[in-house]
Design a protein around this motif. Structure first.
Motif, PDB file in Angstrom:
ATOM      1  N   MET A 135       0.874  -1.162   0.000  1.00 55.20           N
ATOM      2  CA  MET A 135       0.000   0.000   0.000  1.00 55.20           C
ATOM      3  C   MET A 135       0.914   1.214   0.000  1.00 55.20           C
ATOM      4  N   LEU A 136       0.759   2.068  -1.016  1.00 54.45           N
ATOM      5  CA  LEU A 136       1.598   3.248  -1.170  1.00 54.45           C
ATOM      6  C   LEU A 136       0.722   4.442  -1.543  1.00 54.45           C
ATOM      7  N   GLN A 137       1.308   5.605  -1.465  1.00 54.16           N
ATOM      8  CA  GLN A 137       0.649   6.792  -1.984  1.00 54.16           C
ATOM      9  C   GLN A 137       0.347   6.550  -3.465  1.00 54.16           C
ATOM     10  N   LYS A 138      -0.867   6.871  -3.883  1.00 54.61           N
ATOM     11  CA  LYS A 138      -1.287   6.620  -5.268  1.00 54.61           C
ATOM     12  C   LYS A 138      -0.306   7.225  -6.274  1.00 54.61           C
ATOM     13  N   GLU A 139       0.183   8.423  -5.967  1.00 55.54           N
ATOM     14  CA  GLU A 139       1.130   9.100  -6.850  1.00 55.54           C
ATOM     15  C   GLU A 139       2.402   8.277  -7.047  1.00 55.54           C
ATOM     16  N   VAL A 140       2.859   7.603  -5.983  1.00 54.06           N
ATOM     17  CA  VAL A 140       4.061   6.775  -6.069  1.00 54.06           C
ATOM     18  C   VAL A 140       3.787   5.545  -6.939  1.00 54.06           C
ATOM     19  N   VAL A 141       2.626   4.927  -6.760  1.00 48.96           N
ATOM     20  CA  VAL A 141       2.273   3.754  -7.564  1.00 48.96           C
ATOM     21  C   VAL A 141       2.183   4.133  -9.039  1.00 48.96           C
ATOM     22  N   GLU A 142       1.629   5.309  -9.324  1.00 52.82           N
ATOM     23  CA  GLU A 142       1.549   5.749 -10.726  1.00 52.82           C
ATOM     24  C   GLU A 142       2.933   5.951 -11.323  1.00 52.82           C
ATOM     25  N   ARG A 143       3.870   6.398 -10.514  1.00 55.12           N
ATOM     26  CA  ARG A 143       5.254   6.541 -10.996  1.00 55.12           C
ATOM     27  C   ARG A 143       5.896   5.169 -11.203  1.00 55.12           C
ATOM     28  N   LEU A 144       5.635   4.233 -10.297  1.00 53.52           N
ATOM     29  CA  LEU A 144       6.186   2.881 -10.432  1.00 53.52           C
ATOM     30  C   LEU A 144       5.704   2.214 -11.720  1.00 53.52           C
ATOM     31  N   ALA A 145       4.424   2.416 -12.041  1.00 46.38           N
ATOM     32  CA  ALA A 145       3.807   1.709 -13.169  1.00 46.38           C
ATOM     33  C   ALA A 145       3.815   2.519 -14.465  1.00 46.38           C
ATOM     34  N   ALA A 146       4.472   3.671 -14.470  1.00 46.38           N
ATOM     35  CA  ALA A 146       4.441   4.567 -15.634  1.00 46.38           C
ATOM     36  C   ALA A 146       5.086   3.939 -16.868  1.00 46.38           C
ATOM     37  N   VAL A 147       4.757   4.501 -18.003  1.00 44.72           N
ATOM     38  CA  VAL A 147       5.330   4.045 -19.279  1.00 44.72           C
ATOM     39  C   VAL A 147       6.052   5.227 -19.929  1.00 44.72           C
ATOM     40  N   PRO A 148       6.990   4.970 -20.851  1.00 46.46           N
ATOM     41  CA  PRO A 148       7.706   6.065 -21.513  1.00 46.46           C
ATOM     42  C   PRO A 148       6.748   7.048 -22.182  1.00 46.46           C
ATOM     43  N   GLY A 149       7.105   8.331 -22.108  1.00 48.61           N
ATOM     44  CA  GLY A 149       6.266   9.366 -22.685  1.00 48.61           C
ATOM     45  C   GLY A 149       5.264   9.934 -21.705  1.00 48.61           C
ATOM     46  N   ASN A 150       5.044   9.215 -20.606  1.00 44.43           N
ATOM     47  CA  ASN A 150       4.150   9.666 -19.541  1.00 44.43           C
ATOM     48  C   ASN A 150       4.924  10.604 -18.626  1.00 44.43           C
ATOM     49  N   GLY A 151       4.263  11.634 -18.096  1.00 42.42           N
ATOM     50  CA  GLY A 151       4.925  12.571 -17.205  1.00 42.42           C
ATOM     51  C   GLY A 151       5.423  11.943 -15.919  1.00 42.42           C
ATOM     52  N   ASP A 152       4.861  10.770 -15.548  1.00 42.50           N
ATOM     53  CA  ASP A 152       5.284  10.074 -14.326  1.00 42.50           C
ATOM     54  C   ASP A 152       6.535   9.216 -14.557  1.00 42.50           C
ATOM     55  N   TRP A 153       6.886   9.010 -15.829  1.00 41.21           N
ATOM     56  CA  TRP A 153       8.037   8.155 -16.174  1.00 41.21           C
ATOM     57  C   TRP A 153       9.330   8.832 -15.723  1.00 41.21           C
ATOM     58  N   GLY A 154      10.115   8.116 -14.900  1.00 39.08           N
ATOM     59  CA  GLY A 154      11.343   8.718 -14.397  1.00 39.08           C
ATOM     60  C   GLY A 154      12.238   7.690 -13.726  1.00 39.08           C
ATOM     61  N   ARG A 155      13.111   8.173 -12.865  1.00 39.81           N
ATOM     62  CA  ARG A 155      14.112   7.303 -12.232  1.00 39.81           C
ATOM     63  C   ARG A 155      13.458   6.138 -11.487  1.00 39.81           C
ATOM     64  N   LEU A 156      12.422   6.436 -10.704  1.00 40.94           N
ATOM     65  CA  LEU A 156      11.773   5.380  -9.926  1.00 40.94           C
ATOM     66  C   LEU A 156      11.169   4.322 -10.843  1.00 40.94           C
ATOM     67  N   SER A 157      10.458   4.759 -11.887  1.00 43.91           N
ATOM     68  CA  SER A 157       9.842   3.814 -12.841  1.00 43.91           C
ATOM     69  C   SER A 157      10.890   2.896 -13.455  1.00 43.91           C
ATOM     70  N   ILE A 158      11.962   3.500 -13.946  1.00 43.47           N
ATOM     71  CA  ILE A 158      12.972   2.755 -14.701  1.00 43.47           C
ATOM     72  C   ILE A 158      13.717   1.774 -13.809  1.00 43.47           C
ATOM     73  N   MET A 159      14.169   2.224 -12.658  1.00 43.30           N
ATOM     74  CA  MET A 159      14.977   1.352 -11.814  1.00 43.30           C
ATOM     75  C   MET A 159      14.158   0.224 -11.206  1.00 43.30           C
ATOM     76  N   VAL A 160      12.898   0.492 -10.846  1.00 40.30           N
ATOM     77  CA  VAL A 160      12.057  -0.582 -10.319  1.00 40.30           C
ATOM     78  C   VAL A 160      11.670  -1.548 -11.432  1.00 40.30           C
ATOM     79  N   GLN A 161      11.332  -1.027 -12.612  1.00 43.75           N
ATOM     80  CA  GLN A 161      10.953  -1.915 -13.714  1.00 43.75           C
ATOM     81  C   GLN A 161      12.141  -2.696 -14.261  1.00 43.75           C
ATOM     82  N   TYR A 162      13.347  -2.219 -14.028  1.00 41.84           N
ATOM     83  CA  TYR A 162      14.532  -3.003 -14.391  1.00 41.84           C
ATOM     84  C   TYR A 162      14.552  -4.308 -13.591  1.00 41.84           C
ATOM     85  N   HIS A 163      14.119  -4.231 -12.330  1.00 42.06           N
ATOM     86  CA  HIS A 163      14.157  -5.389 -11.438  1.00 42.06           C
ATOM     87  C   HIS A 163      12.846  -6.181 -11.417  1.00 42.06           C
TER      88      HIS A 163
END
Length: 263
Positions: A135-163
């Motif tokens: 259970m996380l802040q919704k904004e954090v989950v949106e960043r975790l699950a973001a896709v390229p081109g989305n404003g939420d796409w960033g360091r957190l998205s990439i490094m977590v999705q790498y793993h």
């Protein structure tokens, strides 16, 4: 409810206790623990999820930082042979000592103020983790699950999705908690890759490239990476140096990191 259970949520621990029975049931259904599994709950609080997790028949370790909650948890669950309580900071735990050769399924209603560093700490144990439900802040989950081109796409998205594979399961309103937070929450499932779809030769260099790229996310890669990779090196990784950081997918960042590793 007895007086023993009237624990006041502490701001310094970022505590918001889950109490909505419908939400609790939905989370437990998503986790679907089974006998023989090894669950780890981070920050059980007053035990809203703990009872249901133990009811699955799985072995359950919990890590709780707030010393005032320890007697409550011991009283409520201490006689259950499947229950093991660890008092301390999850950020400092060596999870391999808890796993003891098993693969862990990690669960937690994570305090917003430590959720990102705690996730990165857990990712360092990805090889012994089967999955994670948070259970996380919704904004954090949106960043975790973001896709390229989305404003939420960033360091957190990439490094977590790498793993991990990331699934945004469902949202939870403030009324499900006591006290109610000022933001919406969400449940996310993280499943570490058994085989990474894109392999960085040096994950530290991947982290460096991503951090530098998003340090000035409105600028092009030619500018943000100029101290690390020049335009020719970026092009050698089959990436257009005129793109902005949010336009690149994970595979492109791995190629850039591998280009840096070979230079």
């Amino acid at each position: 409810m007895t007086e023993l259970y009237q624990h006041r949520a502490r701001k310094r621990f970022g505590q918001n206790f889950l109490h909505d029975a419908g939400v609790i049931h939905r989370i437990l259904r998503a986790i679907h623990g089974r006998p023989g599994e090894r669950l780890l709950e981070i920050g059980p609080g007053q035990g809203a999820l703990t009872e249901g997790l133990l009811g699955s028949g799985a072995r359950l370790d919990v890590i709780e930082l707030d010393q005032d909650l320890i007697p409550l948890l011991r009283l409520k669950f201490g006689l259950n042979p499947l229950f093991t309580l660890h008092q301390g900071d999850a950020m400092k735990y060596d999870l391999s000592s808890i796993a003891a050769g098993d693969r862990l399924r990690v669960v937690g209603n994570l305090p917003y103020n430590i959720s990102t560093p705690l996730i990165f700490h857990l990712l360092s144990f990805a090889d012994i983790i089967a999955d994670m439900h948070f259970m996380l802040q919704k904004e954090v989950v949106e960043r975790l699950a973001a896709v390229p081109g989305n404003g939420d796409w960033g360091r957190l998205s990439i490094m977590v999705q790498y793993h991990c594979r990331v699934e945004h399961l469902f949202n939870v309103g403030p009324g499900a908690f006591n006290p109610p937070p000022k933001v919406d929450s969400a449940i996310v499932r993280l499943v570490p890759h058994t085989e990474r779809p894109h392999v960085a030769r040096d994950p530290v260099l991947l982290e460096r490239v991503v951090r530098e790229a998003f340090g000035q996310r409105r600028k092009t890669l030619r500018n943000t990476l100029k101290g690390t990779l020049d335009s020719a090196a970026i092009e050698a990784a089959d990436v257009d140096p005129g793109l902005r950081p949010e336009q690149l997918d994970l595979a492109a960042y791995v190629r850039l990191a591998n280009q840096l590793a070979s230079s």
